[in-house]
Design a protein around this motif. Structure first.
Motif, short mmCIF file in Angstrom:
data_model
loop_
_atom_site.label_atom_id
_atom_site.label_comp_id
_atom_site.label_asym_id
_atom_site.label_seq_id
_atom_site.Cartn_x
_atom_site.Cartn_y
_atom_site.Cartn_z
N ARG A 115 73.46 91.61 110.43
CA ARG A 115 73.59 92.66 111.17
C ARG A 115 72.32 92.87 112.08
N LEU A 144 80.04 86.83 101.01
CA LEU A 144 80.36 87.31 102.49
C LEU A 144 79.70 88.57 102.92
N ARG A 145 79.85 89.34 102.36
CA ARG A 145 79.28 90.82 102.64
C ARG A 145 77.79 90.79 102.57
N GLN A 146 77.02 89.93 101.76
CA GLN A 146 75.64 90.01 101.88
C GLN A 146 75.36 89.20 103.10
N LEU A 206 76.85 88.99 105.79
CA LEU A 206 77.15 89.84 106.88
C LEU A 206 76.23 90.92 107.06
N ILE A 207 75.80 91.38 106.24
CA ILE A 207 74.77 92.59 105.85
C ILE A 207 73.38 92.06 106.47
N ALA A 225 83.75 87.42 97.95
CA ALA A 225 83.76 88.45 98.74
C ALA A 225 82.51 88.89 98.89
N MET A 226 81.97 89.24 97.85
CA MET A 226 80.37 89.69 97.58
C MET A 226 79.51 88.69 98.19
#
Length: 103
Positions: A98, A90-92, A94-95, A87-88
């Motif tokens: 952006r 994936l968030r990286q 996505l960030i 999850a971490m």
């Protein structure tokens, strides 16, 4: 590791095999009253085939929330570590992808 089982009504596994992540209480052949709230449970089709593993909540319409479709995958601290790490990551991603705000 062995987990208690809950059986689905006939043909209710189709949505799970398609990626659905929870099971409504009405899809179960009978509520698994012998499993405590939050307990892990193997979900089997009406014909007895393993479909998924998740945790049980008898107090909501969503009776089982799925954690894995892999019969060999234990739900333990290593499982949680892998999921949090994934999850971490994936968030990286996505960030970084952006778009920058203009202004």
């Amino acid at each position: 590791m062995h987990y208690p089982t809950a059986s689905l009504k006939p043909h209710k596994e189709q949505s799970l095999l398609g990626g659905h992540l929870w099971i409504f209480s009405g899809a179960l052949q009978q509520p698994p009253r012998w499993i405590e709230a939050g307990g892990l449970v193997d979900v089997k089709s009406a014909t007895g085939q393993f479909v998924a593993r998740g945790y049980y909540n008898p107090q909501t319409d969503i009776a089982i929330r799925l954690l894995t479709h892999d019969v060999e995958e234990a739900i333990d601290s290593e499982f949680l570590r892998r999921r949090v790490h994934s999850a971490m990551e994936l968030r990286q991603v996505l960030i970084r992808s952006r778009p920058m705000p203009i202004g």
